[in-house]
Design a protein around this motif. Structure first.
Motif, PDB file in Angstrom:
ATOM      1  N   SER A 100      -5.175  -4.456   3.563  1.00  0.00           N
ATOM      2  CA  SER A 100      -4.738  -3.375   2.671  1.00  0.00           C
ATOM      3  C   SER A 100      -5.774  -2.262   2.588  1.00  0.00           C
ATOM      4  O   SER A 100      -5.422  -1.098   2.349  1.00  0.00           O
ATOM      5  CB  SER A 100      -4.460  -3.923   1.265  1.00  0.00           C
ATOM      6  N   LEU A 101      -7.029  -2.588   2.793  1.00  0.00           N
ATOM      7  CA  LEU A 101      -8.075  -1.567   2.776  1.00  0.00           C
ATOM      8  C   LEU A 101      -7.869  -0.545   3.887  1.00  0.00           C
ATOM      9  O   LEU A 101      -8.110   0.654   3.704  1.00  0.00           O
ATOM     10  CB  LEU A 101      -9.450  -2.227   2.924  1.00  0.00           C
ATOM     11  N   THR A 147       0.825  -1.209   0.000  1.00  0.00           N
ATOM     12  CA  THR A 147       0.000   0.000   0.000  1.00  0.00           C
ATOM     13  C   THR A 147       0.859   1.259   0.000  1.00  0.00           C
ATOM     14  O   THR A 147       0.470   2.277  -0.573  1.00  0.00           O
ATOM     15  CB  THR A 147      -0.965   0.027   1.203  1.00  0.00           C
ATOM     16  N   ALA A 186      -4.773   1.570   2.842  1.00  0.00           N
ATOM     17  CA  ALA A 186      -5.066   2.418   1.684  1.00  0.00           C
ATOM     18  C   ALA A 186      -5.966   3.591   2.079  1.00  0.00           C
ATOM     19  O   ALA A 186      -5.784   4.715   1.604  1.00  0.00           O
ATOM     20  CB  ALA A 186      -5.729   1.591   0.584  1.00  0.00           C
ATOM     21  N   ASP A 222       1.729   1.636  -3.554  1.00  0.00           N
ATOM     22  CA  ASP A 222       0.593   2.123  -4.340  1.00  0.00           C
ATOM     23  C   ASP A 222       0.377   3.618  -4.143  1.00  0.00           C
ATOM     24  O   ASP A 222       0.146   4.357  -5.108  1.00  0.00           O
ATOM     25  CB  ASP A 222      -0.681   1.353  -3.956  1.00  0.00           C
ATOM     26  N   THR A 225      -8.455  -0.152  -4.065  1.00  0.00           N
ATOM     27  CA  THR A 225      -7.982  -1.256  -3.237  1.00  0.00           C
ATOM     28  C   THR A 225      -9.125  -2.171  -2.844  1.00  0.00           C
ATOM     29  O   THR A 225      -8.981  -3.406  -2.824  1.00  0.00           O
ATOM     30  CB  THR A 225      -7.281  -0.707  -1.971  1.00  0.00           C
ATOM     31  N   ASN A 263      -9.593  -6.164  -3.850  1.00  0.00           N
ATOM     32  CA  ASN A 263      -9.610  -7.151  -2.781  1.00  0.00           C
ATOM     33  C   ASN A 263     -10.622  -8.269  -2.962  1.00  0.00           C
ATOM     34  O   ASN A 263     -10.934  -8.974  -2.005  1.00  0.00           O
ATOM     35  CB  ASN A 263      -9.791  -6.461  -1.427  1.00  0.00           C
ATOM     36  N   PRO A 291      -8.772  -2.212 -11.634  1.00  0.00           N
ATOM     37  CA  PRO A 291      -8.456  -2.958 -10.408  1.00  0.00           C
ATOM     38  C   PRO A 291      -8.995  -4.390 -10.426  1.00  0.00           C
ATOM     39  O   PRO A 291      -8.379  -5.286  -9.838  1.00  0.00           O
ATOM     40  CB  PRO A 291      -9.135  -2.130  -9.309  1.00  0.00           C
TER      41      PRO A 291
END
Length: 297
Positions: A241-242, A19, A245, A22, A96, A100, A151
């Motif tokens: 990751s959410l 992340t 992000a 990103d 993100t 996912n 994505p």
């Protein structure tokens, strides 16, 4: 620390680094364009890995699976290109969240192609985490634009990459996989990037450095986690990751999460903790049973 716990810790740290990469790519893309950002990610990683493994380059460059290593590299390049382009047009947290869906694909693929188990605990963890992602996405909202397909494409590519990495990683050094992944992308992009080149200032150089380091560390940790942990067991932790992000979007891009984003993030974290707790308890129970059996004999 048990093998499962080590794998989970490595996965979460890898996700954090991804992340960071990103968010850096999103900022770098604003100044230099996406092509240069993707090139910096691969060229920087290739240089770093080459310098680290130089004393034993001949050994590291030797692979049992040249075809699969090439396949891994192509797939990851597709995932990186799709996602970096996507975050240029939609919010980082939203992109993100869409990407996912890949833990679901990883878990299913691991059961279909790698022979890993898909027990009820993993299925529940994946399902609950996916619900959390859907709460954030809210189908029918502005997230589902044409750019949201990028994505989704990245999620498909990344899932395939994880499965191939899991298979290859059981038999090869992590540095071997890292070297081939970086080298292929660097060579291909170095041919393309001169046609998209923009002048680079000091700030851009710093961002390029962060991009390269974060991407390299993330890849190494991911490979190591998949060497000691099953892909299906690790899949729910990709949802963390959410959280990262959303944090980067808030701090650096003035992208404020709303109520439902926070709710979805909490659901995702709860799912990851549930799977971790159940897997740890199961591993301890198996260890105790094995110990009792050995004492009985």
């Amino acid at each position: 620390m048990s093998q499962n716990n080590k794998a989970i810790l490595l996965m979460i740290t890898a996700v954090f680094c991804f992340t960071v990469m990103d968010a850096t790519a999103k900022e770098l893309g604003r100044h230099l364009g996406i092509m240069q950002a993707i090139w910096a990610r691969y060229a920087g990683q290739a240089l770093m890995v080459f310098l680290i493994v130089l004393p034993r380059l001949q050994t590291v460059a030797r692979t049992r699976y040249p075809g699969l290593q090439l396949l891994r590299s192509v797939i990851l390049l597709g995932a990186t290109g799709s996602f970096f382009t996507g975050i240029s047009y939609i919010d980082l947290a939203e992109a993100t969240a869409i990407m996912n869906v890949n833990p679901v694909l990883i878990t299913l693929g691991a059961a279909l192609f790698l022979g890993e188990g898909l027990g009820p605990r993993r299925a529940v963890g994946i399902g609950v985490a996916l619900i959390g992602a859907l709460i954030i996405i809210r189908p029918g909202s502005g997230v589902f634009t044409a750019y949201a397909l990028l994505p989704l494409m990245a999620a498909l590519c990344y899932s395939c990459y994880n499965l191939v990495t899991r298979y290859v990683g059981a038999h090869e050094d992590a540095w071997t996989s890292l070297l081939y992944t970086a080298a292929f992308g660097a060579v291909i992009l170095s041919v393309i990037v001169p046609f998209h080149w923009q002048p680079v200032d000091g700030r851009a150089l710093v961002l390029m450095g962060i991009l390269a380091v974060a991407g390299t560390v993330a890849q190494l940790l991911l490979i190591k986690s998949l060497r000691i942990g099953e892909a299906g067991m690790l899949a729910p932790f990709a949802y963390v990751s959410l959280i990262f992000a959303t944090l980067w979007g808030l701090l650096f891009f003035d992208e404020y999460p709303d109520f439902w984003t926070i709710v979805g993030a909490l659901v995702i974290v709860a799912a990851g903790i549930y799977v971790w707790h159940r897997e740890t308890a199961s591993e301890k129970a198996e260890a105790r049973a094995k110990q009792r059996a050995e004492q009985g004999t």
